[in-house]
Write a protein that holds these residues in place. Sequence first.
Motif, PDB file in Angstrom:
ATOM      1  N   VAL A 187       0.828  -1.217   0.000  1.00  0.00           N
ATOM      2  CA  VAL A 187       0.000   0.000   0.000  1.00  0.00           C
ATOM      3  C   VAL A 187       0.860   1.264   0.000  1.00  0.00           C
ATOM      4  O   VAL A 187       0.339   2.369   0.108  1.00  0.00           O
ATOM      5  CB  VAL A 187      -0.942   0.029   1.227  1.00  0.00           C
ATOM      6  N   PHE A 188       2.166   1.103  -0.140  1.00  0.00           N
ATOM      7  CA  PHE A 188       3.072   2.237  -0.021  1.00  0.00           C
ATOM      8  C   PHE A 188       3.523   2.758  -1.384  1.00  0.00           C
ATOM      9  O   PHE A 188       3.409   2.065  -2.400  1.00  0.00           O
ATOM     10  CB  PHE A 188       4.283   1.844   0.836  1.00  0.00           C
ATOM     11  N   ASP A 189       4.036   3.997  -1.375  1.00  0.00           N
ATOM     12  CA  ASP A 189       4.394   4.669  -2.626  1.00  0.00           C
ATOM     13  C   ASP A 189       5.874   4.991  -2.760  1.00  0.00           C
ATOM     14  O   ASP A 189       6.365   5.196  -3.868  1.00  0.00           O
ATOM     15  CB  ASP A 189       3.612   5.993  -2.743  1.00  0.00           C
ATOM     16  N   ARG A 190       6.576   5.071  -1.628  1.00  0.00           N
ATOM     17  CA  ARG A 190       7.983   5.481  -1.645  1.00  0.00           C
ATOM     18  C   ARG A 190       8.822   4.550  -0.774  1.00  0.00           C
ATOM     19  O   ARG A 190       8.350   4.046   0.249  1.00  0.00           O
ATOM     20  CB  ARG A 190       8.123   6.909  -1.121  1.00  0.00           C
ATOM     21  N   VAL A 191      10.083   4.365  -1.180  1.00  0.00           N
ATOM     22  CA  VAL A 191      10.987   3.450  -0.481  1.00  0.00           C
ATOM     23  C   VAL A 191      12.328   4.130  -0.243  1.00  0.00           C
ATOM     24  O   VAL A 191      12.860   4.791  -1.141  1.00  0.00           O
ATOM     25  CB  VAL A 191      11.218   2.156  -1.296  1.00  0.00           C
ATOM     26  N   PHE A 192      12.853   3.962   0.962  1.00  0.00           N
ATOM     27  CA  PHE A 192      14.232   4.352   1.269  1.00  0.00           C
ATOM     28  C   PHE A 192      14.960   3.093   1.727  1.00  0.00           C
ATOM     29  O   PHE A 192      14.526   2.426   2.661  1.00  0.00           O
ATOM     30  CB  PHE A 192      14.275   5.413   2.371  1.00  0.00           C
ATOM     31  N   PHE A 193      16.073   2.751   1.082  1.00  0.00           N
ATOM     32  CA  PHE A 193      16.833   1.561   1.453  1.00  0.00           C
ATOM     33  C   PHE A 193      17.932   1.910   2.465  1.00  0.00           C
ATOM     34  O   PHE A 193      18.554   2.976   2.391  1.00  0.00           O
ATOM     35  CB  PHE A 193      17.464   0.913   0.224  1.00  0.00           C
ATOM     36  N   ALA A 194      18.155   0.981   3.388  1.00  0.00           N
ATOM     37  CA  ALA A 194      19.215   1.136   4.382  1.00  0.00           C
ATOM     38  C   ALA A 194      19.881  -0.229   4.571  1.00  0.00           C
ATOM     39  O   ALA A 194      19.757  -1.110   3.716  1.00  0.00           O
ATOM     40  CB  ALA A 194      18.646   1.685   5.685  1.00  0.00           C
ATOM     41  N   ASN A 195      20.588  -0.385   5.682  1.00  0.00           N
ATOM     42  CA  ASN A 195      21.418  -1.571   5.864  1.00  0.00           C
ATOM     43  C   ASN A 195      20.972  -2.482   6.997  1.00  0.00           C
ATOM     44  O   ASN A 195      21.349  -3.639   7.043  1.00  0.00           O
ATOM     45  CB  ASN A 195      22.867  -1.148   6.131  1.00  0.00           C
ATOM     46  N   SER A 196      20.190  -1.964   7.948  1.00  0.00           N
ATOM     47  CA  SER A 196      19.777  -2.755   9.103  1.00  0.00           C
ATOM     48  C   SER A 196      18.378  -2.340   9.525  1.00  0.00           C
ATOM     49  O   SER A 196      17.905  -1.244   9.194  1.00  0.00           O
ATOM     50  CB  SER A 196      20.744  -2.545  10.275  1.00  0.00           C
ATOM     51  N   GLY A 197      17.736  -3.207  10.285  1.00  0.00           N
ATOM     52  CA  GLY A 197      16.408  -2.889  10.783  1.00  0.00           C
ATOM     53  C   GLY A 197      16.400  -1.668  11.669  1.00  0.00           C
ATOM     54  O   GLY A 197      15.487  -0.829  11.596  1.00  0.00           O
ATOM     55  N   ALA A 198      17.409  -1.538  12.520  1.00  0.00           N
ATOM     56  CA  ALA A 198      17.491  -0.370  13.398  1.00  0.00           C
ATOM     57  C   ALA A 198      17.598   0.910  12.593  1.00  0.00           C
ATOM     58  O   ALA A 198      16.981   1.929  12.929  1.00  0.00           O
ATOM     59  CB  ALA A 198      18.686  -0.508  14.343  1.00  0.00           C
ATOM     60  N   GLU A 199      18.359   0.877  11.502  1.00  0.00           N
ATOM     61  CA  GLU A 199      18.517   2.064  10.663  1.00  0.00           C
ATOM     62  C   GLU A 199      17.200   2.417   9.969  1.00  0.00           C
ATOM     63  O   GLU A 199      16.837   3.595   9.841  1.00  0.00           O
ATOM     64  CB  GLU A 199      19.614   1.816   9.630  1.00  0.00           C
ATOM     65  N   GLY A 256      15.408  -2.009  17.922  1.00  0.00           N
ATOM     66  CA  GLY A 256      16.788  -1.859  17.499  1.00  0.00           C
ATOM     67  C   GLY A 256      17.707  -1.420  18.614  1.00  0.00           C
ATOM     68  O   GLY A 256      17.291  -1.261  19.764  1.00  0.00           O
ATOM     69  N   ARG A 257      18.973  -1.176  18.252  1.00  0.00           N
ATOM     70  CA  ARG A 257      20.005  -0.902  19.253  1.00  0.00           C
ATOM     71  C   ARG A 257      20.682   0.457  19.107  1.00  0.00           C
ATOM     72  O   ARG A 257      21.710   0.707  19.723  1.00  0.00           O
ATOM     73  CB  ARG A 257      21.062  -2.015  19.214  1.00  0.00           C
ATOM     74  N   THR A 258      20.140   1.342  18.276  1.00  0.00           N
ATOM     75  CA  THR A 258      20.620   2.722  18.292  1.00  0.00           C
ATOM     76  C   THR A 258      20.013   3.411  19.510  1.00  0.00           C
ATOM     77  O   THR A 258      19.093   2.886  20.144  1.00  0.00           O
ATOM     78  CB  THR A 258      20.197   3.467  17.018  1.00  0.00           C
ATOM     79  N   LEU A 259      20.486   4.596  19.838  1.00  0.00           N
ATOM     80  CA  LEU A 259      19.941   5.285  21.016  1.00  0.00           C
ATOM     81  C   LEU A 259      18.449   5.564  20.865  1.00  0.00           C
ATOM     82  O   LEU A 259      17.667   5.385  21.801  1.00  0.00           O
ATOM     83  CB  LEU A 259      20.716   6.581  21.273  1.00  0.00           C
ATOM     84  N   ALA A 260      18.039   6.009  19.675  1.00  0.00           N
ATOM     85  CA  ALA A 260      16.617   6.315  19.485  1.00  0.00           C
ATOM     86  C   ALA A 260      15.774   5.046  19.481  1.00  0.00           C
ATOM     87  O   ALA A 260      14.708   5.004  20.108  1.00  0.00           O
ATOM     88  CB  ALA A 260      16.404   7.091  18.192  1.00  0.00           C
ATOM     89  N   ALA A 307      14.644  -1.543   4.615  1.00  0.00           N
ATOM     90  CA  ALA A 307      13.887  -0.549   3.861  1.00  0.00           C
ATOM     91  C   ALA A 307      12.884   0.166   4.749  1.00  0.00           C
ATOM     92  O   ALA A 307      12.339  -0.411   5.691  1.00  0.00           O
ATOM     93  CB  ALA A 307      13.157  -1.206   2.691  1.00  0.00           C
ATOM     94  N   LEU A 308      12.674   1.423   4.433  1.00  0.00           N
ATOM     95  CA  LEU A 308      11.633   2.253   5.028  1.00  0.00           C
ATOM     96  C   LEU A 308      10.643   2.580   3.915  1.00  0.00           C
ATOM     97  O   LEU A 308      11.028   3.128   2.883  1.00  0.00           O
ATOM     98  CB  LEU A 308      12.257   3.539   5.596  1.00  0.00           C
ATOM     99  N   LEU A 309       9.378   2.215   4.102  1.00  0.00           N
ATOM    100  CA  LEU A 309       8.346   2.465   3.102  1.00  0.00           C
ATOM    101  C   LEU A 309       7.300   3.416   3.667  1.00  0.00           C
ATOM    102  O   LEU A 309       6.960   3.337   4.853  1.00  0.00           O
ATOM    103  CB  LEU A 309       7.664   1.167   2.670  1.00  0.00           C
ATOM    104  N   ALA A 310       6.781   4.309   2.832  1.00  0.00           N
ATOM    105  CA  ALA A 310       5.782   5.278   3.285  1.00  0.00           C
ATOM    106  C   ALA A 310       4.806   5.598   2.169  1.00  0.00           C
ATOM    107  O   ALA A 310       5.133   5.494   0.985  1.00  0.00           O
ATOM    108  CB  ALA A 310       6.467   6.567   3.750  1.00  0.00           C
TER     109      ALA A 310
END
Length: 396
Positions: free
Chosen positions: A92-104, A136-140, A258-261
């Motif tokens: 159902v999403f329109d845009r994708v940003f790829f990254a390297n880990s789930g936390a990212e 995830g394991r980043t501070l945020a 990936a981040l989808l929105a």
Amino acid sequence: MSSTIPSTHALMDITARPDIIFTKGKGSWLEDHTGKRYLDVIQGWAVNCLGHNPPEIITALEKQSHLLINPSPAFYNEPSLALANRLVNASVFDRVFFANSGAEANEGAIKLARKWGQKYRQGAYKIITMDHGFHGRTLATMSASGKEGWDKKFPPQVDGFPKAILNDIASVQALIDDKTVAIMLEPVQGEAGVIPATVEFMQALQTLCQTHGILLIVDEVQTGYGRCGELFAYQYYGISPDIMTLGKGIGGGVPLSALLAKESVAVFDHGDQGGTYNGNPLMTAVGVAVFDTLMQEGFMSTVRQRAEQLSIGLMALSKYHRLQGERGIGLLRALCLDGNYGNDLVLAAREAIPEGLLLNAPRPNLLRFMPALNITAEEIELLLSRLDTLITTIRT
């Protein structure tokens, strides 16, 4: 093969590891430096959705490595466009940003929601997350998580993540105020012990978000990519989130997330988000191969068959040994024990002779199963048989 173990001192000591070194794998099996084989139903914590060293990934890596490895994220490349379009067309999403880990990916989702809040909700920034959740394991993402004790590890925490109770819609409603921008959760809490959200709760969350004009974010780092019997778990729940994150299975073993929105939420300005390896063609070429394999006719129906087989088998074990049942969705399942001997089972399974079994106990009173999506019926029967023996031995 030599049984000599090289020095491990050069690696930073961040977790307890057994004195074995894995040297190769195929399908649902791993082999260590002594030649001992292990049936692996962890698969890198649900990462290797097609098992170890699947030919589809090997072929994609070999082919793409001869073409282009890293042109930089400042330019388009063909594999990242191919994967992005596949994901958009299947969701159902329109845009994708790829990254390297789930936390990212989750970090990006938090930033995107807050950016949307700046534009459309007078600077609202709070994201309601769930007690016992894991992001995830980043501070945020540690601050967004509800894992016990994490608020004391690296203080101060990142502000703005009030915690509600999974499957308690009133607890979510009570936290919404004029600074709330989103609700974020895992459809199935993996680290907490494979605790699924109910269909009623997920649908009520969507209604709540629509009523208050806030975003719904699903963290599908573990539940996505066929793990729950559908390509994405949100499809199982019959909802339409605003943001979704993917990881683990999307790369089938290589670093990819990936981040989808939806279009209305994709509000990053240039420079707000980036990453040196964002959309790296070597990784996204693998992503295309994994996606196309999952989309082959009959693949997902077979996943659902194996999930039913595993669920029925675990329940039978539970009844026979008078345990506390089993739970989960698809091939993300847990066997609930009648005592805190999960870690004993993990150790005994790994050390079994002549072949080992790799298990995971995220809580001392249960085992979590995350096998390859293409695990065979025979391998599931072997797993259940060995579990039966192990439980009898440990409890005796």
